[in-house]
Design a protein around this motif. Structure first.
Motif, PDB file in Angstrom:
ATOM      1  N   GLU A   1      12.817   8.048  -2.818  1.00 38.19           N
ATOM      2  CA  GLU A   1      13.646   7.974  -1.601  1.00 38.19           C
ATOM      3  C   GLU A   1      12.804   8.130  -0.344  1.00 38.19           C
ATOM      4  O   GLU A   1      12.987   7.407   0.631  1.00 38.19           O
ATOM      5  CB  GLU A   1      14.750   9.032  -1.635  1.00 38.19           C
ATOM      6  N   ARG A   2      11.880   9.093  -0.361  1.00 39.42           N
ATOM      7  CA  ARG A   2      11.028   9.315   0.821  1.00 39.42           C
ATOM      8  C   ARG A   2      10.120   8.117   1.075  1.00 39.42           C
ATOM      9  O   ARG A   2       9.960   7.684   2.216  1.00 39.42           O
ATOM     10  CB  ARG A   2      10.201  10.589   0.648  1.00 39.42           C
ATOM     11  N   VAL A   3       9.541   7.580   0.014  1.00 35.50           N
ATOM     12  CA  VAL A   3       8.646   6.428   0.153  1.00 35.50           C
ATOM     13  C   VAL A   3       9.433   5.201   0.609  1.00 35.50           C
ATOM     14  O   VAL A   3       8.965   4.427   1.450  1.00 35.50           O
ATOM     15  CB  VAL A   3       7.883   6.169  -1.167  1.00 35.50           C
ATOM     16  N   ALA A   4      10.634   5.025   0.087  1.00 35.11           N
ATOM     17  CA  ALA A   4      11.478   3.897   0.503  1.00 35.11           C
ATOM     18  C   ALA A   4      11.846   4.017   1.977  1.00 35.11           C
ATOM     19  O   ALA A   4      11.847   3.014   2.709  1.00 35.11           O
ATOM     20  CB  ALA A   4      12.738   3.831  -0.363  1.00 35.11           C
TER      21      ALA A   4
ATOM     22  N   GLY B   1       8.954   2.965   3.869  1.00 38.11           N
ATOM     23  CA  GLY B   1       8.852   1.509   3.731  1.00 38.11           C
ATOM     24  C   GLY B   1       9.803   0.785   4.669  1.00 38.11           C
ATOM     25  O   GLY B   1       9.450  -0.243   5.257  1.00 38.11           O
ATOM     26  N   ARG B   2      11.007   1.325   4.827  1.00 41.44           N
ATOM     27  CA  ARG B   2      11.959   0.721   5.765  1.00 41.44           C
ATOM     28  C   ARG B   2      11.441   0.788   7.191  1.00 41.44           C
ATOM     29  O   ARG B   2      11.618  -0.133   7.984  1.00 41.44           O
ATOM     30  CB  ARG B   2      13.331   1.386   5.647  1.00 41.44           C
TER      31      ARG B   2
ATOM     32  N   PHE C   1     -10.096   7.570   6.964  1.00 40.01           N
ATOM     33  CA  PHE C   1      -9.419   8.858   7.082  1.00 40.01           C
ATOM     34  C   PHE C   1      -7.967   8.729   6.638  1.00 40.01           C
ATOM     35  O   PHE C   1      -7.467   9.545   5.863  1.00 40.01           O
ATOM     36  CB  PHE C   1      -9.497   9.362   8.528  1.00 40.01           C
ATOM     37  N   SER C   2      -7.296   7.682   7.110  1.00 39.41           N
ATOM     38  CA  SER C   2      -5.888   7.477   6.750  1.00 39.41           C
ATOM     39  C   SER C   2      -5.730   7.256   5.254  1.00 39.41           C
ATOM     40  O   SER C   2      -4.806   7.789   4.634  1.00 39.41           O
ATOM     41  CB  SER C   2      -5.322   6.275   7.510  1.00 39.41           C
ATOM     42  N   MET C   3      -6.632   6.457   4.676  1.00 44.85           N
ATOM     43  CA  MET C   3      -6.545   6.188   3.243  1.00 44.85           C
ATOM     44  C   MET C   3      -6.805   7.475   2.450  1.00 44.85           C
ATOM     45  O   MET C   3      -6.107   7.759   1.469  1.00 44.85           O
ATOM     46  CB  MET C   3      -7.559   5.106   2.863  1.00 44.85           C
ATOM     47  N   THR C   4      -7.780   8.256   2.892  1.00 42.08           N
ATOM     48  CA  THR C   4      -8.081   9.512   2.205  1.00 42.08           C
ATOM     49  C   THR C   4      -6.898  10.465   2.306  1.00 42.08           C
ATOM     50  O   THR C   4      -6.533  11.110   1.324  1.00 42.08           O
ATOM     51  CB  THR C   4      -9.362  10.148   2.792  1.00 42.08           C
TER      52      THR C   4
ATOM     53  N   MET D   1       0.834  -1.202   0.000  1.00 39.47           N
ATOM     54  CA  MET D   1       0.000   0.000   0.000  1.00 39.47           C
ATOM     55  C   MET D   1       0.865   1.247   0.000  1.00 39.47           C
ATOM     56  O   MET D   1       0.558   2.228  -0.684  1.00 39.47           O
ATOM     57  CB  MET D   1      -0.935  -0.014   1.209  1.00 39.47           C
ATOM     58  N   ASN D   2       1.953   1.229   0.784  1.00 37.28           N
ATOM     59  CA  ASN D   2       2.870   2.360   0.824  1.00 37.28           C
ATOM     60  C   ASN D   2       3.393   2.672  -0.578  1.00 37.28           C
ATOM     61  O   ASN D   2       3.329   3.816  -1.033  1.00 37.28           O
ATOM     62  CB  ASN D   2       4.026   2.065   1.783  1.00 37.28           C
ATOM     63  N   ALA D   3       3.895   1.650  -1.252  1.00 36.31           N
ATOM     64  CA  ALA D   3       4.466   1.870  -2.591  1.00 36.31           C
ATOM     65  C   ALA D   3       3.399   2.329  -3.578  1.00 36.31           C
ATOM     66  O   ALA D   3       3.629   3.237  -4.375  1.00 36.31           O
ATOM     67  CB  ALA D   3       5.128   0.582  -3.088  1.00 36.31           C
TER      68      ALA D   3
END
Length: 147
Positions: free
Chosen positions: A108-111, A114-115, A75-78, A5-7
């Protein structure tokens, strides 16, 4: 699940929106983009039911939390989708070269996030350990159950 979901939401979604509606066309996509939030909200119950086949304690937590849990999830998904839309707005007017630079920074921020999901802080690690104690099966078995 959270890593995927993050990616998808934090990286792919904004890029896809900007690429299919470049420049000023991005404004025409907003209504459809927002309507998807409603579609996703209607799917939450079914997803939780499927996940409870892997982690039966989810049913108990769901009853304990009541409707507030769905409100928090939606809310989080929105909020995540709102950030994806902001990303699309940043990317849409850019040239392909400028988009590539912006996407690399976003990646980079998303990775990094993810970490953090993959190796959470100690308190969250304890919570996930307790969840895993009650989980059914190995990762391949869980995937098969959810299919």
């Amino acid at each position: 699940l959270l890593l995927g979901m993050n990616a998808h939401i934090n990286l792919d979604l904004g890029i896809a929106a900007a690429r299919i509606a470049p420049g000023a066309e991005i404004d025409d996509l907003k209504g459809d983009f927002d309507r998807i939030n409603g579609v996703l909200a209607r799917l939450v119950g079914g997803v939780k039911e499927e996940l409870s086949t892997v982690w039966p304690a989810l049913r108990w937590l769901d009853r304990l939390a009541g409707a507030s849990e769905d409100v928090i999830i939606n809310f989080s998904m929105t909020r995540a989708r709102d950030r994806a839309w902001e990303c699309a707005l940043r990317l849409a007017p850019l040239s392909a070269k400028a988009q590539s630079r912006e996407i690399a920074a976003l990646d980079e921020r998303v990775a990094a996030f993810g970490r953090l999901i993959r190796k959470p802080l100690p308190v969250a690690r304890l919570v996930t350990f307790v969840i895993r104690l009650r989980e059914r099966g190995s990762v391949p078995e869980i995937i098969e159950l959810l299919e």
